[in-house]
Design an enzyme around this catalytic site. Structure first.
Site, short mmCIF file in Angstrom:
data_model
loop_
_atom_site.label_atom_id
_atom_site.label_comp_id
_atom_site.label_asym_id
_atom_site.label_seq_id
_atom_site.Cartn_x
_atom_site.Cartn_y
_atom_site.Cartn_z
N HIS A 105 0.84 -1.20 0.00
CA HIS A 105 0.00 0.00 0.00
C HIS A 105 0.87 1.24 0.00
CE1 HIS A 105 0.44 1.28 4.28
NE2 HIS A 105 0.61 -0.01 4.50
N ASP A 107 -0.63 4.42 0.78
CA ASP A 107 -1.18 5.47 1.65
C ASP A 107 -0.43 5.43 2.97
OD1 ASP A 107 -2.46 2.91 2.05
OD2 ASP A 107 -3.82 3.90 3.45
N ASP A 138 6.51 2.10 6.07
CA ASP A 138 5.10 1.66 6.09
C ASP A 138 4.30 2.47 5.09
OD1 ASP A 138 2.62 0.63 6.73
OD2 ASP A 138 2.48 1.66 8.64
N GLU A 170 -5.09 1.37 3.00
CA GLU A 170 -4.76 0.40 4.05
C GLU A 170 -4.88 1.01 5.44
OE1 GLU A 170 -2.58 -2.22 6.76
OE2 GLU A 170 -2.11 -0.12 6.35
N GLU A 171 -4.41 2.25 5.59
CA GLU A 171 -4.43 2.88 6.92
C GLU A 171 -5.84 3.29 7.34
OE1 GLU A 171 -1.92 2.52 8.57
OE2 GLU A 171 -0.12 2.64 7.35
N ASP A 199 4.50 -5.73 4.64
CA ASP A 199 3.94 -4.54 5.29
C ASP A 199 4.08 -4.61 6.80
OD1 ASP A 199 2.62 -2.14 5.58
OD2 ASP A 199 0.63 -3.05 5.57
N HIS A 449 3.80 4.44 12.00
CA HIS A 449 2.70 5.18 12.62
C HIS A 449 3.19 6.23 13.61
CE1 HIS A 449 -0.79 2.20 11.74
NE2 HIS A 449 0.16 2.08 10.83
#
Lengths: 491, 491
Positions: A105, A107, A138, A170-171, A199, A449
């Protein structure tokens, strides 16, 4: 292809990768510069722009690219927001070769300089061998490592057919992806042999790992509302049931100081811990002190490696993330907020059922609330529910990945699970019934994150090599399996 | 000045005020347009610009104006921020006339359209006779009503000497004001006879009131910190003592569902309720249903007028305002925040001592925290401590105000207290030892500190008349007192 020619090819590929480091880092810098934050509605256009970059990159590789439009979704406030497309790519169709499908991903989680970043989160910045930027690990870095590995490989000789599934939500819960996988199961996925997801990160900063399981993620909103507007704490403090006081009590009822979840029945379906599983934990190399240092935390809830890993992988956890609608800025505001939304999530494990978890949470919170005799309105919802995932470590896919790691990094990987959620792993496995592997290249201290997210130059470049080496290994393995099965037929 | 000439003068003034309504509203529109928010550091320059407007307005009135520089103050993050000046104004020095000093503030609480305002908070907008805008009632409207009353009066005949103290830091704790009052006590305040503050609202939407007491405001910050950075709830959920979980437990220990504060000893010094005080509450006209309607709340904690007023005026209350550092936006972020600051305040009453309250809060929170065995860092601070205030309702100042209200609004005012804090009332009384009155012109439903703050056109214009009438009454009263005291001397 003899073993020695394979080895020569590999050497050639590794040299090519080393020689193109600065190009690969330039690629990552360009991708990190796109604020493809899928959580904040205002940035959705940037996610869509990011998908265009991905499609262009795959097309340049020679792949056929299909940007699948997923329509739109509705925000809690009623606003309709377009979903970014999912990119389906395909490169090579030689029936002699195995077909490997890569999922990634592009995003990212929200990031602002003022959250405590030392560098601008959207400007990839190298400091002491680390590449800092939102999405570096990520998941933009690993996605580019895979694409660059394919490109490198392709310049020489294609021994694997490639497929790509790249998404931009994804997030924010991979909205629309599950439906697409179901629709494409008989088409796009019909000739796929293996599915690779990269991921997540290693368990340590130095030792590579392969992942065979992940926890789920059940996110909850608890809304308490008293009336139409915020009130002054002088004019109404002492005579009303304040919604934030109710909410604080509800949130305080969820987990005790030892981390034990207080929701009745929540541990009932957690898989029993077998002796075999316990042994698996014992053999893992895991530096507790290093992990503690990475976290910045002084003391963990448990003192041994096994207890820590069990509570990250085998047992559920509950975290409170924050409150929407209350005063959150620096300084003082003597307000009684009229509507507040508490946000928490439960990381569930096999075999907790999402709908049961939701029911337990709702019943518990409604019980606590009713005992308060508050006239306020309570609303509990689960805006996101992602299931846990578990794979078979004896699958051939894991063997090929293990050999590639051994070759590039010089040591065997740990077989680990992930405490965080990769719902796509479970989704791919359930829908396609193909072998799925989670194949991380980032290190434990990458800070996904978090502020100051990074991937090291070493992991990014060696990770590219590992992927390239993995193509050779899976090709050999596949050829061998094919020959064996042909021989069996002849016999 | 005979009673009939006074009455003629009054009629003339009232007609003048009615004829200049649109000018007065234009003035207020101009002031509301300035985002003089003293809470948010970024808007400090707007507060300073507002003070220049005030100085210009008073100078245009013919007053001598002194903008007193108060230097700067330090924010919790170490940043130095300039304080806005306090404006000291003076108009008239006739020793035959009483000298009335008016205090007001022109800074405002934070306001954003997206908080739920129906109109732009910084564009004064008239809808159905109400003037909506941040600061319309708290406190720009009343300050302008007073200034316009003075101007009106002055165009005819000056019977009162005026002094003005206008500040721009009231919503952020009136930093620097107390020191200035102490310094000016022997100079600027030496010839002041009466002090008028108009920084609160009536108890009802229709019936005027005079205020003789206010609660204090002790604001607390509770900070819990685990380490250097925010963490991922998948990677660390279940193995660390989460700071937000600790904070939620601390906040949950403060007040029970009935609004009773749980901090040991906090009620020990609250003044006993005398029979005389209880009777005072009984005679007040207070529409419980109307107050409930204004609040938007379905049910209060108490069912009778007396209980409600006692819990707003006589007993302390505790409100939780929010949390800084946690996730507060719409949507989902599976973060474990590393440093969170809970914000709550206690509205203390006579005779609670601020330093005792602080000690009780700190000891209580430290006790709750230590029982959690958390390795996190706890820090409790009281960034703002404002004391309660109580005046003598038999003071002549209250008589003059009562007569003015009777004349303009046709009924006697209620004698009330204010559940919110006007620290300046206590400050002026303690330092200058002059008579202090709180003389509101706004209505109960004005929504100070809330979304859609307003003052009605009626209250704004009639309030201007009440102030003008008050000048005549206080002048007569003063003349009478003077004559009486002269007679006493002659006797």
């Amino acid at each position: 292809m003899s073993s020695s020619s394979s080895s020569e090819l590999e050497m050639e590929i590794f040299q090519y990768i080393d020689g193109h480091q600065s190009d690969f880092i330039k690629d990552l810098k360009e991708w990190v510069a796109v604020q493809s934050d899928s959580v904040q509605p205002d940035l959705r256009k940037e996610v869509i722009r990011m998908m265009v970059l991905v499609a262009d990159r795959l097309a340049a590789l020679g792949a056929t690219v299909n940007s699948v439009n997923l329509g739109s979704h509705q925000l809690p406030n009623g606003q309709d927001l377009p979903l970014p497309p999912v990119i389906l790519g395909e490169l090579g169709r030689d029936p002699q070769n195995p077909t490997v499908c890569f999922y990634g991903h592009v995003d990212v989680q929200p990031a602002k300089k003022e959250d405590g970043w030392k560098t601008d989160p959207y400007t990839l910045t190298e400091i002491n061998g680390n590449l800092y930027g939102r999405g570096a690990t990520d998941n933009k870095g690993p996605v580019l490592a895979w694409i660059n590995a394919v490109e490198t490989f392709r310049a020489l000789k294609l021994v694997v057919n490639f497929k790509f599934v790249i998404e931009g939500m994804e997030e924010a819960g991979s909205l629309g992806l599950e439906k697409l996988l179901e629709e494409e199961n008989q088409c796009f996925f019909s000739d796929v042999d293996y599915i690779v997801i990269s991921d997540n990160v290693w368990l340590s900063n130095k030792k590579p790992a392969l992942t065979y399981g992940s926890r789920g993620n059940a996110c909850f909103f608890v809304e308490v509302e008293c009336g139409g507007k915020d009130l002054h704490s002088g004019t109404f403090g002492g005579i009303i049931h304040e919604p934030l006081t109710d909410l604080i009590a509800l949130l305080d009822s969820l987990v005790d100081p030892t981390g034990h979840i207080q929701i009745p029945g929540i541990y009932d379906s957690v898989a029993a811990l077998t002796e075999e599983e316990r042994k698996l934990y014992e053999s893992i190399e895991f530096d507790l002190e290093e992990h503690k240092k990475n976290s910045g935390v002084k003391k963990f809830l448990y003192g041994t490696k096994e207890e820590i890993l069990l509570h990250l992988w085998h047992y559920p956890s509950l975290s409170i993330h924050g409150i929407e609608g209350a005063f959150h800025e620096p300084g003082i505001k003597t307000v009684i907020p009229s509507k507040v939304i508490g946000k928490f999530s439960i990381r569930q494990v096999p075999h907790m059922d999402l709908s049961v978890v939701k029911q337990q949470v709702v019943e518990h919170l409604e019980g606590v609330f009713s005992r308060r005799n508050s006239p306020n309105k309570l609303k509990v919802s689960m805006p996101l529910g992602a299931k846990p995932w578990l794979a078979d470590v004896n699958d051939p896919l894991y063997k090929a990945a293990r050999r590639a790691i051994k070759k590039v990094f010089g040591e065997d990987p740990d077989f680990i699970r992930d405490g965080s959620t990769v719902p796509v792993a479970r989704m791919f496995q359930t829908i396609t019934r193909k072998s799925v592997i989670m194949f991380p290249i980032g290190a434990a201290d990458d800070g996904e994150h978090s502020q100051n997210e990074k991937i090291s130059r070493h992991n990014y470049i060696e990770g590219t090599k590992v992927f390239a080496s993995f193509f050779l290994e899976i090709s050999k393995l596949h050829r061998h399996l094919h020959e064996t099965s042909n021989m069996e037929i002849k016999n």
